[in-house]
Design a protein around this motif. Structure first.
Motif, PDB file in Angstrom:
ATOM      1  N   GLU A 474       0.828  -1.209   0.000  1.00 25.17           N
ATOM      2  CA  GLU A 474       0.000   0.000   0.000  1.00 25.17           C
ATOM      3  C   GLU A 474       0.863   1.260   0.000  1.00 25.17           C
ATOM      4  OE1 GLU A 474      -3.290   0.164  -0.550  1.00 25.17           O
ATOM      5  OE2 GLU A 474      -2.918  -1.975  -0.918  1.00 25.17           O
ATOM      6  N   TYR A 475       1.958   1.229   0.749  1.00 24.14           N
ATOM      7  CA  TYR A 475       2.851   2.399   0.762  1.00 24.14           C
ATOM      8  C   TYR A 475       3.661   2.499  -0.526  1.00 24.14           C
ATOM      9  CZ  TYR A 475       1.703   3.291   5.643  1.00 24.14           C
ATOM     10  OH  TYR A 475       1.038   3.594   6.810  1.00 24.14           O
ATOM     11  N   TRP A 476       4.058   1.346  -1.080  1.00 28.47           N
ATOM     12  CA  TRP A 476       4.752   1.386  -2.368  1.00 28.47           C
ATOM     13  C   TRP A 476       3.850   2.011  -3.429  1.00 28.47           C
ATOM     14  CZ3 TRP A 476       9.558   1.257  -1.721  1.00 28.47           C
ATOM     15  CH2 TRP A 476      10.219   0.321  -0.936  1.00 28.47           C
ATOM     16  N   LYS A 477       2.570   1.754  -3.346  1.00 27.32           N
ATOM     17  CA  LYS A 477       1.640   2.351  -4.301  1.00 27.32           C
ATOM     18  C   LYS A 477       1.485   3.850  -4.063  1.00 27.32           C
ATOM     19  CE  LYS A 477      -1.199  -1.731  -5.315  1.00 27.32           C
ATOM     20  NZ  LYS A 477      -2.561  -2.328  -5.235  1.00 27.32           N
ATOM     21  N   LEU A 478       1.408   4.243  -2.807  1.00 30.64           N
ATOM     22  CA  LEU A 478       1.223   5.664  -2.494  1.00 30.64           C
ATOM     23  C   LEU A 478       2.416   6.507  -2.949  1.00 30.64           C
ATOM     24  CD1 LEU A 478      -0.419   5.432   1.047  1.00 30.64           C
ATOM     25  CD2 LEU A 478      -1.488   6.309  -1.045  1.00 30.64           C
ATOM     26  N   MET A 479       3.625   5.938  -2.886  1.00 28.90           N
ATOM     27  CA  MET A 479       4.781   6.738  -3.297  1.00 28.90           C
ATOM     28  C   MET A 479       4.750   7.029  -4.807  1.00 28.90           C
ATOM     29  SD  MET A 479       7.009   4.538  -5.093  1.00 28.90           S
ATOM     30  CE  MET A 479       8.600   5.275  -4.940  1.00 28.90           C
ATOM     31  N   GLN A 480       4.022   6.220  -5.547  1.00 30.56           N
ATOM     32  CA  GLN A 480       3.874   6.489  -6.978  1.00 30.56           C
ATOM     33  C   GLN A 480       2.787   7.539  -7.240  1.00 30.56           C
ATOM     34  OE1 GLN A 480       3.924   2.468  -9.150  1.00 30.56           O
ATOM     35  NE2 GLN A 480       4.111   1.897  -6.993  1.00 30.56           N
ATOM     36  N   TRP A 481       1.707   7.471  -6.433  1.00 28.62           N
ATOM     37  CA  TRP A 481       0.623   8.449  -6.592  1.00 28.62           C
ATOM     38  C   TRP A 481      -0.326   8.344  -5.409  1.00 28.62           C
ATOM     39  CZ3 TRP A 481      -0.714  12.866  -8.222  1.00 28.62           C
ATOM     40  CH2 TRP A 481      -2.045  13.241  -8.446  1.00 28.62           C
ATOM     41  N   ASP A 482      -0.481   9.438  -4.666  1.00 31.39           N
ATOM     42  CA  ASP A 482      -1.380   9.439  -3.507  1.00 31.39           C
ATOM     43  C   ASP A 482      -2.600  10.322  -3.728  1.00 31.39           C
ATOM     44  OD1 ASP A 482      -0.466  12.030  -3.283  1.00 31.39           O
ATOM     45  OD2 ASP A 482       0.435  11.777  -1.304  1.00 31.39           O
TER      46      ASP A 482
END
Length: 536
Positions: A474-482
């Motif tokens: 979930e955090y790896w995804k957020l670093m791409q786009w939050d």
């Protein structure tokens, strides 16, 4: 000229095969795939899957197999078809509440190819040796590895590092009793195959490991030849190869008795775009780029180029457009978007002050031309072709990209100033840390754009501190786009393509269930070599 090269390649392949394949082909086996009432089932293969397999150095401690396609060693965990970890040598593992202790319980039925049992001591030895050997395996987060008993190994980390579990699915285990000088050329491991013969830079012959605990190979001998692409293709046409990796340049060729198979990958290609203006680093080396440091240039290129056309021109159309660094992996969160938006890209440039004032087709801003060099590897035609194709396509935007070929060592050394064509594609999400974490600037080929975004850094740190893979993702995804910021709107890389790995395969030969291939120049096809078989 091309015809003459093909004739020469055929002569070379015949000479090589005459001296090499005699050791890899047994009398009485079928020369082509399949079987018939008058033809025995083929039990040996001769293949060519790109450069690197015949060089020796099959030592996981120094990095062999770290992308997930080693055939001589087993790993604690392994990746399934969904790129999720599951048990292999380890039956199970648990993580302490503080995220600093990983405890793995091992199977008790695994032996190395010399017949000796694999125990927790071998695992601990492997990890501590890899940590202290200066290898390409990053184990800086590992404090110690200890065998609590023959079936239990305990890893203590010096910081939270959720990607450690993925590392244990990639690092092969070596035997403490047999590890030493020369190990990499004649490895003893617990994987499905063992080395029978290695003639460096010529051929590698592998045979089944009789002690392997998983699916047994269907072939008693597999010869892997080191042939350049034209020689390999000529050998395939002569009927002496069962599998041959080909680059897109040759994918439209016709090979009697063989069918082209195209396998999807996360083996991407793209160019780093330095996000800071030119300056000297602490060593007096020029880093940054005065043109690409303008986000308008990076955004215009990202949305304005036509990836399908670039792929067609550079790679014969083989591959799919890439939009981010980890497309198709479970932790991807870079949405696809429509590119070739030329008018919109031009508007972005003009709003930012990039206009063509002298009518030469190249925009300028404050006296600076929208012009910069990029490099493709001189030993990799795919990357150079991509550089040339990108250069041609960018001209419609008024951006002059000068494509040049460079030796890989030089291209990497210049990359923080001069964008180069990189290839990535890793089953470990730590690849995002290497690519975007601000503290990785100047660390080899990590974060060559000199990218820094405090929010992205925060998400990366939270991803690494997570105690479950689900939380980390979930955090790896957020670093791409939050929803407001992330790597997908800062454009530190210009991604072009996830290349397809293409192979001519002998009719009747089944390559098993291929996973989504990682980076590896065609070699990942052998990751499930023990599952290959001829249809009956």
């Amino acid at each position: 000229m091309k015809k003459h090269r093909r004739i020469w390649a055929l002569l070379i392949s015949c000479i090589m095969l005459g001296s090499l394949v005699l050791t890899g082909c047994a009398a009485g086996t079928a020369p082509t795939g399949g079987s018939s009432p008058n033809q025995p089932v083929k039990d040996e293969l001769v293949i060519s899957v790109g450069y690197g397999m015949c060089s020796g150095g099959y030592d996981p401690i120094v990095g062999y197999g770290i992308y997930g396609y080693g055939i001589f060693h087993s790993t604690l965990l392994k990746f399934n078809e969904k790129i999720e970890t599951e048990p292999d040598v380890a039956k199970e593992y648990k993580i302490s509440d503080d995220g600093l202790t990983y405890t793995y319980t091992l199977r008790d039925d695994i032996k190395f190819s010399d017949g000796q049992a694999l125990t927790a001591s071998d695992v601990a030895f492997t990890y501590m040796k890899a940590k202290t050997s200066g290898s390409s395996v990053d184990l800086t987060m590992l404090e110690k590895a200890e065998a609590a008993d023959p079936a239990t190994v305990v890893f203590t980390l010096n910081k939270k590092w959720s990607a450690f579990a993925s590392t244990t699915a990639l690092l092969g285990i070596v035997p403490e009793h047999a590890y030493g000088e020369g190990y990499g050329d004649n490895p003893i491991g617990s994987g499905p195959f063992k080395v029978a013969q290695l003639d460096k830079e010529q051929q590698l012959i592998v045979v089944p490991n009789e002690y392997y605990y998983g699916q047994k190979p269907a072939f008693k001998k597999i010869t892997i030849l080191n042939l350049d692409e034209e020689a390999a293709l000529a050998a395939a046409k002569s009927g002496t190869l069962d599998v041959v990796m080909v680059n897109p340049e040759y994918a439209e060729e016709k090979v009697p008795g063989m069918t082209l198979q195209s396998i999807k990958t996360v083996d991407n290609r793209g160019f780093n775009l330095p996000v800071i203006p030119e300056k000297l680093d602490a060593d007096g080396k020029v880093i940054g780029n005065n043109v690409t440091s303008d986000i308008a240039i990076r955004e215009a290129l990202t949305i304005g180029i036509d990836r399908v056309t670039i792929i067609k021109n550079a790679l014969n159309g083989i591959g799919v457009p890439a939009y981010g660094r980890v497309d198709a992996l479970p932790w991807n969160n870079t949405p696809e978007f429509k590119d070739d938006r030329v008018d919109e890209a031009k508007a972005i440039l003009e709003k930012a002050g990039w206009v063509d004032t002298d009518g030469d087709g190249i925009r300028e801003k404050n006296g600076l031309k929208a012009e910069f060099k990029i490099t493709g590897r001189s030993d990799d035609l795919q990357r150079y072709n991509l550089a040339v194709a990108l250069s041609g396509d960018a001209k419609k935007l008024g951006i002059n990209i000068i494509a040049e070929a460079a030796a890989w060592a030089d291209a990497k050394a210049m990359s923080r100033n001069t964008p180069t064509c990189f290839g990535f594609g890793d089953y470990n999400p730590i690849d995002l840390y290497n690519g975007y974490y601000s503290k990785m600037m100047g660390q080899g080929i990590s974060n060559t754009p000199s990218y820094s975004n405090p929010k992205v850094d925060e998400y990366i740190e939270k991803a690494l501190a997570a105690t479950t893979m689900q939380e980390a993702i979930e955090y790896w995804k957020l670093m791409q786009w939050d929803g407001q910021t992330g790597t997908s709107v800062d454009y530190p890389y210009l991604w072009l393509v996830n290349i397809d790995h293409t192979y001519f395969v002998r009719d009747g030969l089944d390559l098993g269930k291929q996973r989504l291939h990682p980076h590896g120049h065609g070699i990942p096809v052998i990751a499930n070599l023990n599952e290959w078989s001829f249809s009956q």
